[in-house]
Design an enzyme around this catalytic site. Structure first.
Site, PDB file in Angstrom:
ATOM      1  CG  HIS A  46      15.403 -12.530  12.349  1.00 24.46           C
ATOM      2  ND1 HIS A  46      15.024 -13.233  11.224  1.00 24.46           N
ATOM      3  CD2 HIS A  46      16.746 -12.337  12.221  1.00 24.46           C
ATOM      4  CE1 HIS A  46      16.087 -13.457  10.462  1.00 24.46           C
ATOM      5  NE2 HIS A  46      17.143 -12.919  11.045  1.00 24.46           N
ATOM      6  CG  HIS A  85      17.431 -15.047   6.736  1.00 20.26           C
ATOM      7  ND1 HIS A  85      17.767 -13.746   6.963  1.00 20.26           N
ATOM      8  CD2 HIS A  85      16.983 -15.091   5.465  1.00 20.26           C
ATOM      9  CE1 HIS A  85      17.540 -13.019   5.885  1.00 20.26           C
ATOM     10  NE2 HIS A  85      17.054 -13.813   4.954  1.00 20.26           N
ATOM     11  CE1 TYR A 108      20.535 -17.751  12.417  1.00 18.14           C
ATOM     12  CE2 TYR A 108      19.425 -16.184  10.965  1.00 18.14           C
ATOM     13  CZ  TYR A 108      20.582 -16.833  11.384  1.00 18.14           C
ATOM     14  OH  TYR A 108      21.779 -16.583  10.755  1.00 18.14           O
TER      15      TYR A 108
HETATM   16  C1  FMN Z   1      26.634  -9.141   6.709  1.00 15.56           C
HETATM   17  C2  FMN Z   1      25.176  -9.523   6.677  1.00 15.56           C
HETATM   18  C3  FMN Z   1      24.474  -9.605   7.857  1.00 15.56           C
HETATM   19  C4  FMN Z   1      23.100  -9.911   7.857  1.00 15.56           C
HETATM   20  N1  FMN Z   1      22.410  -9.918   9.034  1.00 15.56           N
HETATM   21  C5  FMN Z   1      21.074 -10.095   9.032  1.00 15.56           C
HETATM   22  C6  FMN Z   1      20.330  -9.976  10.226  1.00 15.56           C
HETATM   23  O1  FMN Z   1      20.857  -9.673  11.314  1.00 15.56           O
HETATM   24  N2  FMN Z   1      18.995 -10.170  10.157  1.00 15.56           N
HETATM   25  C7  FMN Z   1      18.359 -10.472   8.972  1.00 15.56           C
HETATM   26  O2  FMN Z   1      17.147 -10.637   8.957  1.00 15.56           O
HETATM   27  N3  FMN Z   1      19.044 -10.556   7.822  1.00 15.56           N
HETATM   28  C8  FMN Z   1      20.373 -10.355   7.818  1.00 15.56           C
HETATM   29  N4  FMN Z   1      21.055 -10.378   6.638  1.00 15.56           N
HETATM   30  C9  FMN Z   1      20.316 -10.443   5.364  1.00 15.56           C
HETATM   31  C10 FMN Z   1      20.097  -9.016   4.831  1.00 15.56           C
HETATM   32  O3  FMN Z   1      19.226  -8.284   5.681  1.00 15.56           O
HETATM   33  C11 FMN Z   1      19.490  -9.012   3.411  1.00 15.56           C
HETATM   34  O4  FMN Z   1      18.228  -9.637   3.423  1.00 15.56           O
HETATM   35  C12 FMN Z   1      20.416  -9.719   2.429  1.00 15.56           C
HETATM   36  O5  FMN Z   1      21.727  -9.171   2.485  1.00 15.56           O
HETATM   37  C13 FMN Z   1      19.903  -9.582   0.997  1.00 15.56           C
HETATM   38  O6  FMN Z   1      19.734  -8.232   0.653  1.00 15.56           O
HETATM   39  P1  FMN Z   1      20.836  -7.463  -0.274  1.00 15.56           P
HETATM   40  O7  FMN Z   1      20.872  -8.205  -1.592  1.00 15.56           O
HETATM   41  O8  FMN Z   1      20.273  -6.072  -0.414  1.00 15.56           O
HETATM   42  O9  FMN Z   1      22.134  -7.518   0.439  1.00 15.56           O
HETATM   43  C14 FMN Z   1      22.435 -10.155   6.626  1.00 15.56           C
HETATM   44  C15 FMN Z   1      23.170 -10.098   5.430  1.00 15.56           C
HETATM   45  C16 FMN Z   1      24.519  -9.791   5.440  1.00 15.56           C
HETATM   46  C17 FMN Z   1      25.255  -9.696   4.130  1.00 15.56           C
END
Ligand code: FMN
Length: 370
Positions: free
Chosen positions: A181, A184, A186
């Site tokens: 990871h 975002h 981190y």
């Molecule tokens: C509830 C939630 C939890 C997420 N947890 C992670 C995570 O653990 N690791 C990560 O890299 N991104 C995480 N994300 C980001 C998602 O993997 C994804 O990149 C983001 O939702 C955008 O894609 P989407 O438009 O298809 O939802 C999270 C997003 C949401 C909404």
């Protein structure tokens, strides 16, 4: 002659390393905060198997690589024997349905609070710059953070080693690989971004220096479990958790060029339109230069629907598309895309709640007639 159904690009097979995948729809990593005491629970088996299709790729929610990696409550860990054992039945169940399952390995860095840290100490980071309280992507909760402690140069190899051991543990648990990871805001992203990293040593300053920590983690992980089992997620354009870079194009390009020499399983990049994790914005940025510069499998994520995903695959902008929120609320998402069926709406208010069912395993499947 009967008319042939038009090909749906998202539903075409793809060879990922040694895996033959039957479609291009990937479960994005989604933190769910339902792993009490940092242990995946029996309800995780149901959650992941609901989203498993034969030949589908799933990326597990972020898993903490160590005690200092923790940043939110009830996230799963992958640093103890007990955690490895708890992951085994989850991974086995996904495999039994024909899924390929990768573990996302994560360190929160300064996106943490002393209550999650060993002995109540300050979270660690590349910097001692504090983070202001942040609204979570459920649009409701606000997280508060303890000012971080800047890692000393000679402490950094220990953190690299934590990632290496976490990767080893993930393979021991049965996962097919890991996703580092690096996105975002981190820890890894904190090191990479020039608006956070204010170090004066070999881990700060130039682009090459800021990416050194990420490169060392990739190298250690590759050496431990093999390049064919290592992916990475990057979000150079995002500003989530105040992790901003003044030249995201250069950062993204530098990273994919660095990755080329390792021949890793994949590079997973978040679209510039996802500045924060749950909010779609217009953005002039593009992942295309990185897609072109990267010599391996390129996965993209962020704000995709069926049409956009099909176009991206058809136009060669990506090999596979990771879906977050739509996969959360539609456990049978690949099937729905195949049939062009309507989608269940997701409920943001339940994203980070701790119930073992609500907003987790209770989204309905498509009703199909036999
Ligand atoms: C509830 C939630 C939890 C997420 N947890 C992670 C995570 O653990 N690791 C990560 O890299 N991104 C995480 N994300 C980001 C998602 O993997 C994804 O990149 C983001 O939702 C955008 O894609 P989407 O438009 O298809 O939802 C999270 C997003 C949401 C909404």
């Amino acid at each position: 002659m009967s008319a042939q159904a038009p090909t749906v690009p998202l539903l075409t097979p793809y060879k990922l390393g040694k895996f033959i995948l039957s479609h291009r729809v990937v479960l994005a990593p989604l933190t769910r905060q339902r792993s009490y005491n940092n242990l995946p629970q029996p309800h995780s088996i149901l959650y992941y198997t609901q989203r498993t299709s034969n030949g589908g790729l799933l990326i597990a929610e972020a898993c903490e690589v160590s005690e200092t990696a923790r940043g939110y409550s009830d996230m799963p860990g992958i640093w103890t024997k007990e955690q490895v054992e708890a992951w085994k039945p989850v991974v086995d169940a996904v495999h039994a349905k024909g899924g390929v399952f990768v573990c996302q390995i994560w360190h929160a860095g300064r996106v943490s609070n002393s209550e999650f840290q060993p002995n109540g100490q300050a979270p660690i980071s590349c910097t001692d710059k504090p983070l202001t309280p942040q609204l979570r992507s459920n649009g409701i909760d606000v997280d508060e953070f303890t000012p971080p402690r800047r890692l000393m140069t000679d402490e950094i190899p220990q953190i690299v080693n934590d990632f290496r051991l976490a990767a080893r543990n993930a393979i021991e648990a049965g996962f097919d690989g890991v996703e580092i990871h690096g996105a975002h805001g981190y820890l890894i992203d904190q090191f990479m971004k020039d608006q956070v990293n204010d170090r004066k040593d070999q881990y700060g300053g130039s682009l090459e220096n800021r990416c050194r920590f990420a490169r060392e983690i990739i190298e250690a992980t590759v050496n431990e479990i093999g390049a064919d089992k290592v992916g990475i997620r990057l979000s150079p354009f995002a500003d989530h958790m105040e992790s901003v870079d003044s030249n995201p194009e250069a950062l993204g390009l530098y990273m994919v060029q660095s990755l080329n020499k390792y021949r890793i399983l994949y590079c997973h990049m978040v679209e510039p339109r996802m500045k924060a994790t749950g909010v779609k914005n217009e953005s002039p940025g593009s992942l295309l230069p990185m897609r072109k510069a990267f010599s391996g499998t390129f996965i993209v994520a962020g704000g995709y629907d069926r049409k956009d995903g099909n176009n991206a695959v058809a136009e060669g902008r990506a090999d596979r598309i990771a879906y977050g929120r739509w996969f959360l609320s539609n456990p049978d998402l690949p099937k729905r895309f195949e049939l062009n069926a309507p989608l269940n709406k997701y409920d943001r208010s339940t994203f980070y709640t701790s119930d073992p069912v609500v907003g987790y395993t209770d989204y309905p499947f498509l009703e199909t007639t036999a």
